[in-house]
Design an enzyme around this catalytic site. Sequence first.
Site, PDB file in Angstrom:
ATOM      1  N   GLU A  88       0.827  -1.214   0.000  1.00 34.29           N
ATOM      2  CA  GLU A  88       0.000   0.000   0.000  1.00 34.29           C
ATOM      3  C   GLU A  88       0.864   1.268   0.000  1.00 34.29           C
ATOM      4  O   GLU A  88       0.528   2.274   0.612  1.00 34.29           O
ATOM      5  CB  GLU A  88      -0.938   0.021   1.218  1.00 34.29           C
ATOM      6  CG  GLU A  88      -1.999  -1.065   1.217  1.00 34.29           C
ATOM      7  CD  GLU A  88      -3.262  -0.635   0.482  1.00 34.29           C
ATOM      8  OE1 GLU A  88      -3.204   0.361  -0.266  1.00 34.29           O
ATOM      9  OE2 GLU A  88      -4.294  -1.296   0.650  1.00 34.29           O
ATOM     10  N   GLY A  89       1.996   1.230  -0.692  1.00 32.81           N
ATOM     11  CA  GLY A  89       2.910   2.361  -0.732  1.00 32.81           C
ATOM     12  C   GLY A  89       4.040   2.176   0.259  1.00 32.81           C
ATOM     13  O   GLY A  89       3.808   2.143   1.466  1.00 32.81           O
TER      14      GLY A  89
END
Length: 822
Positions: free
Chosen positions: A501-502
Amino acid sequence: MSIAIPFIAFLLIGAIAAYHRLRLPVWAALTATVLVACWLLGASGAATVAAGVVTALIAVPLLLPQIRLPFITKPLLGFYTKILPPLSETERVALEAGTVGWEGQLFSGKPDWDVLHHQPKPTLRADEQAFLDGPVEELCKMINDWQITHVDADLSPALWDFIKKNKFFGMIVPKEYGGLGFTALGNHKVIQKLASISSVVSSTVGVPNSLGPAELLMHYGTQEQKDHYLPRLADGREVPCFGLTGPWAGSDATSIPDFGIVTTGEWNGARVVGVKLTFDKRYITLAPVASLIGLAFRMYDPDGLIGDKQDIGITLALLPRDTAGVEIGRRAMPLNSPFQNGPIRGKDVFIPLSQLIGGEAYAGKGWQMLVECLSIGRSITLPSTASGGSKMGAIATGAYARIRKQFGLSIGRFEGVEEALARIGGNAYTISALAEASAAAVARGELPAVPSTISKYHCTEMGREVATDVMDILGGKGIILGPRNFAGRNWQAAPIMITVEGANIMTRSLMIFGQGAILCHPWVLKEMKATTLPDPDERLREFDKNLFGHIGFAISNAVRALWFGLSSAKLGAAPGDAYTRRYYRKLNRYSAALALCADTSMLLLGGKLKFKESLSGRLGDVLSNLYIASALLKRYEDEGRPAADQPLLAWSIHNATFKIEKALSGALRNFPFRPVGWLLWALVFPLGRRAQYPSDRLGHKVASLLMSPNEARDRLAVGVFTTPCENNPAGRINSYLPKAILAEPVERKFLKALKNSDIEAHDFASQLDEGVREGWITADERKQLEELRVMTIDAISVDDFDAQELRSAGYRHDAGADRAAA
């Protein structure tokens, strides 16, 4: 002295007006009144007139719009328009996609704490609590994490069936479509409890309830798509995955090379307009078992079949697994945490336009869709996973540190172990508060773009620190994998949460402050929007209003930062009780300091600020820890201000404020314009840095809370799987704590008598026999010590295996086949 009095009065009134953010006419009136009073009381007439002239030179041109607008605002508008960094379409969408909640108050320099306190206490619905107490508890009892992670590298068929049957994949799907319709808070609590026993199971359940087809369909799907897919996703007939990350662009949807060409093709026996897709995705969770694939790609229409725009933009689509040309690759192995993960590829895969999420109307709007839904996913799944693992680690390790003894003393009594226990307890308490705060924001209907990145980054980073400290305390118990090990897999899985997620490096250095500086600032975004207004007169008026609001805001924050620094934040109005009021004052100080430093950075660096990632990251740390401290205080208030929790609260707040001052110090010492950095230091730290890391005395209190039954410890354990069953070694160790403590006086009495005796027995059972005969202990006390020995052995024991058991099933099969062929 009479000469200085008017100028002192002038400066004092200006400072008071700035501190309280009084309007310019009020400041002018107050200054004039005080100067007249100075003159009447005998101050120097010439000095009073001079101070009055200075006041008039400031007030008159600013108060008269016929002077201010053409001679001040208009030139500043031209200058501002020239230096304003251009916003790309992707940046504009990212800024407009999220909503601003409490984080906006923290950026204001003067937080309105009533806004935070009036947020409703996060509360589960009756059906959500029943689900936690029923199906979630039952699923946790079924989980054998060692079987999942080492033997099968997968969930058992019974677990898959139970998850689908009980609609774990449909927690976020509305009830009208057959789902459970849970709130974000309910989703958070389920993931948290599952993560306390198995990160593989929590990931498997979390992903379909995060960014994926269900979330996207609920927000953007056509009614036909919702009616068809949502019921099937809710009951597990469809297992979803979402293909975003690729080899060449990571999770940067704006740069993905995957493309789709609008053309015509065959679909269900008919010739229709659609898209021919070519894509290469990897790291896609649930891909190996997915039946429905969400896909992000860039869409082109070279022949103008659906409009006059060739590059339509990022678009999202749904692909059934059996679509011709779709290739599901072999499984990946994420750090021995084998949740289903792997690549997806396709070349010239045709789908009709009806398979675009939202249909043709949403072609090209995929970036906006992703930004909005990513903030929700970051707010729930990863913070909840970190919370479950950290809370379980805290209570189990606290019990272990009390039960495990070295040199006749519980290892938790050694100061080195105590330090680690304090970090575990404080970080677990912080993660729990932060994860719940971000889930509550989503439950209130917010799209928390900035809080979601704060929560994702800091929960996973603190979770990694907890996992490391747990391993350090457990020693050999932690490093020897097997069914008795409750910590090893969490330690292995920690980098996964950091990465997905990043990646956290980018999240901290680019996203938190980079997005927050504009989105959360009370004036910057308004100024930027004002410059784009088509009507010149309206553009000038709007810019004028926001510009001078911004100037007053900046002056106020400089004064507030200096005052709080000089007074060490011990003066000023603040909410809370006698115990917490000091914390609110500290946060008021750091809020003003953040606003001042952020304004100065944006003014001097402009568009170059996005490339100053070290500065951006440090200012992001200030905003993050302000938000974290607010979440801690909100939790403390919601819980009814329990006195037993005060050591945990104090440790966590001191840790957050220490990090704030460290980040501010790093930002100012390395500020690109050194003289400005010195000036900011004088305003922010006029008496130097004062915040201290939590003291050893406070750490001792936190460690003691983890090592003995008490209400604070019980509250920390709420929401994790503590049932002491065969497949839950952490739950068993935790359950031993009360009995182990009751046996400690008997154990001390017995060991003291044994040391001073001359008996020759060496084994434990014989020593107990002698103890009863000699009258050192009673028969009941003997049973107590025998039970303590059994509990201790279970707590400290590790597993061993036959060599064949440690080989993977695939390896054993291949080796057997080779031998048979030979």
